[in-house]
Design an enzyme around this catalytic site. Sequence first.
Site, PDB file in Angstrom:
ATOM      1  N   HIS A   1      -0.048  -5.494   6.127  1.00  0.00           N
ATOM      2  CA  HIS A   1      -1.003  -4.821   7.015  1.00  0.00           C
ATOM      3  C   HIS A   1      -2.208  -5.755   7.154  1.00  0.00           C
ATOM      4  O   HIS A   1      -2.524  -6.487   6.213  1.00  0.00           O
ATOM      5  CB  HIS A   1      -1.410  -3.504   6.337  1.00  0.00           C
ATOM      6  CG  HIS A   1      -2.277  -2.603   7.153  1.00  0.00           C
ATOM      7  ND1 HIS A   1      -3.623  -2.826   7.345  1.00  0.00           N
ATOM      8  CD2 HIS A   1      -2.001  -1.449   7.814  1.00  0.00           C
ATOM      9  CE1 HIS A   1      -4.130  -1.855   8.083  1.00  0.00           C
ATOM     10  NE2 HIS A   1      -3.163  -1.000   8.392  1.00  0.00           N
TER      11      HIS A   1
ATOM     12  N   ASP B   1      -1.263  -3.747  -2.450  1.00  0.00           N
ATOM     13  CA  ASP B   1      -1.795  -2.772  -1.502  1.00  0.00           C
ATOM     14  C   ASP B   1      -0.930  -1.517  -1.613  1.00  0.00           C
ATOM     15  O   ASP B   1       0.218  -1.499  -1.158  1.00  0.00           O
ATOM     16  CB  ASP B   1      -1.735  -3.399  -0.100  1.00  0.00           C
ATOM     17  CG  ASP B   1      -2.043  -2.406   1.014  1.00  0.00           C
ATOM     18  OD1 ASP B   1      -2.181  -1.198   0.726  1.00  0.00           O
ATOM     19  OD2 ASP B   1      -2.119  -2.837   2.175  1.00  0.00           O
TER      20      ASP B   1
ATOM     21  N   GLN C   1       0.523   2.863   1.017  1.00  0.00           N
ATOM     22  CA  GLN C   1       1.701   3.660   1.397  1.00  0.00           C
ATOM     23  C   GLN C   1       2.571   4.015   0.195  1.00  0.00           C
ATOM     24  O   GLN C   1       3.610   4.667   0.363  1.00  0.00           O
ATOM     25  CB  GLN C   1       2.556   2.884   2.414  1.00  0.00           C
ATOM     26  CG  GLN C   1       1.841   2.568   3.719  1.00  0.00           C
ATOM     27  CD  GLN C   1       1.586   3.805   4.579  1.00  0.00           C
ATOM     28  OE1 GLN C   1       2.181   4.867   4.381  1.00  0.00           O
ATOM     29  NE2 GLN C   1       0.685   3.690   5.535  1.00  0.00           N
TER      30      GLN C   1
ATOM     31  N   LYS D   1      -4.493   9.211   3.022  1.00  0.00           N
ATOM     32  CA  LYS D   1      -3.040   9.118   3.193  1.00  0.00           C
ATOM     33  C   LYS D   1      -2.308   9.937   2.140  1.00  0.00           C
ATOM     34  O   LYS D   1      -1.084   9.890   2.028  1.00  0.00           O
ATOM     35  CB  LYS D   1      -2.604   7.655   3.122  1.00  0.00           C
ATOM     36  CG  LYS D   1      -3.090   6.822   4.301  1.00  0.00           C
ATOM     37  CD  LYS D   1      -2.555   5.419   4.244  1.00  0.00           C
ATOM     38  CE  LYS D   1      -3.276   4.457   5.147  1.00  0.00           C
ATOM     39  NZ  LYS D   1      -3.013   4.642   6.575  1.00  0.00           N
TER      40      LYS D   1
ATOM     41  N   CYS E   1      -1.159  -2.443  13.005  1.00  0.00           N
ATOM     42  CA  CYS E   1      -2.012  -3.390  12.251  1.00  0.00           C
ATOM     43  C   CYS E   1      -1.170  -4.403  11.499  1.00  0.00           C
ATOM     44  O   CYS E   1      -1.466  -4.742  10.343  1.00  0.00           O
ATOM     45  CB  CYS E   1      -2.947  -2.655  11.289  1.00  0.00           C
ATOM     46  SG  CYS E   1      -4.015  -1.473  12.065  1.00  0.00           S
TER      47      CYS E   1
END
Length: 419
Positions: free
Chosen positions: A132, A209, A212, A235, A375
């Site tokens: 991303h 990261d 998600q 999220k 993104c």
Amino acid sequence: MNTETTNKDFVFDIQKIKSDYPILQREIRGHKLVYLDSGASTQKPIEVINAHEEFFKTINSNIHRGLHTLAEESTNAYEKTRTHIAKFIGGVKTSEVIFTAGTTESINLVAYTWGEANISEGDEIVLTDMEHHANLVPWVMLAQRKNAVIKRIPITDDGRLDLTDIDKIITEKTKLVAVTHMSNVLGTLNPVKQLAEIAHKNGALILADGAQAVPHMPVDLLDLDVDFYAFSSHKMLGPTGVGVLFGKENILDKMPPFNMGGEMISEVSFDRITWAELPHKFEAGTPNIAGVVTFDAALTYLDEIGMDNVHTYETKLTAYTIDKLLQIDGLKIQGPNNAINRGGAVSFTDKDLHPHDISTYLDSKGIAIRAGHHCAQTLMKRMGTIATARASLYIYNDESDIDALFDALIAMRKYFGHE
Ligand code: PMP
């Protein structure tokens, strides 16, 4: 694995779960809302909505400074979320949990503090071909400032990391490996633990990261052994404007602060300024107190289900989604074609239709998906497309939502004359 992530007694009643989300009662263009854009941001259960209201009705005040009752209560509530998060991500220390505005800010914090202090000319930063922009732009810009080198781990055609040449990519020149735990486009779950081992063997640090990943599966940072980890509240059922940066204490201790101002100092004179203890060194100014306090209600909601149950449920629904989409002529799934080592972000393209047209058509049927480059423009280039349509799932989705998507996609192809 910490016990918070498992709940053997939970009975997954999807109708009960759906009823927790007032927004799912909405009608969009004459149809009951089918929300398949949780990868962008999730909906909020009533418990979270109520917690936000309750904060302002009962304990609203600034934290860490006042000596009155409200200040003490809001400080305690804010710090309670920090303790909860530390447990939620595997039992790390509370001093290692820093509140930020989101994943993007967490990664920028590392790039501008650790990165500025530790990256020099010729050093190598290893990314992947599925990042991303939040885990790409800060590193590319840092590399430009420092004359450092960006290297990339490639991906296979079915959207998995290709580790064939990993020993040539991560070497003793590597200072940092920055990798997404789960791709927001392909859904791929990456072998972060294995990459952490390789990074450390070469004397490099690793940042993952987790934007998600944390919302969708049990994540144990002690087991993964990452040095930095970032994720966002919005999220995972919580409010926007709140994120987390985890960093190992011994590394955070040596890093300079990010934002300068109130709350992050110990002593200030015109000649000399000393920093506050962790984690406050990285939390200058008044943070998003209401957001952080409300985030705790989201974590409690997820605890009650159990992250193992969340993951099992979503894996089944992802398999169902993939199976359905594969039945539609002209559609291609961009990413793994099975639900193994994968989350519920399912991207697809249609050989005849632009993703924006797909999304607009689906919206006319009350179905919210995302269309665009997500993104991840460098990933789009690798996949040979400029955009995809993406359905992304969460615990309030079920087979009826996927059936609605399937029926609408079939109707769409007919409508545009591509039967
Ligand atoms: N990384 C990934 C993998 C993401 O999916 C997102 C959000 N789309 C981000 C980073 C950025 O998160 P935020 O906008 O909450 O900072």
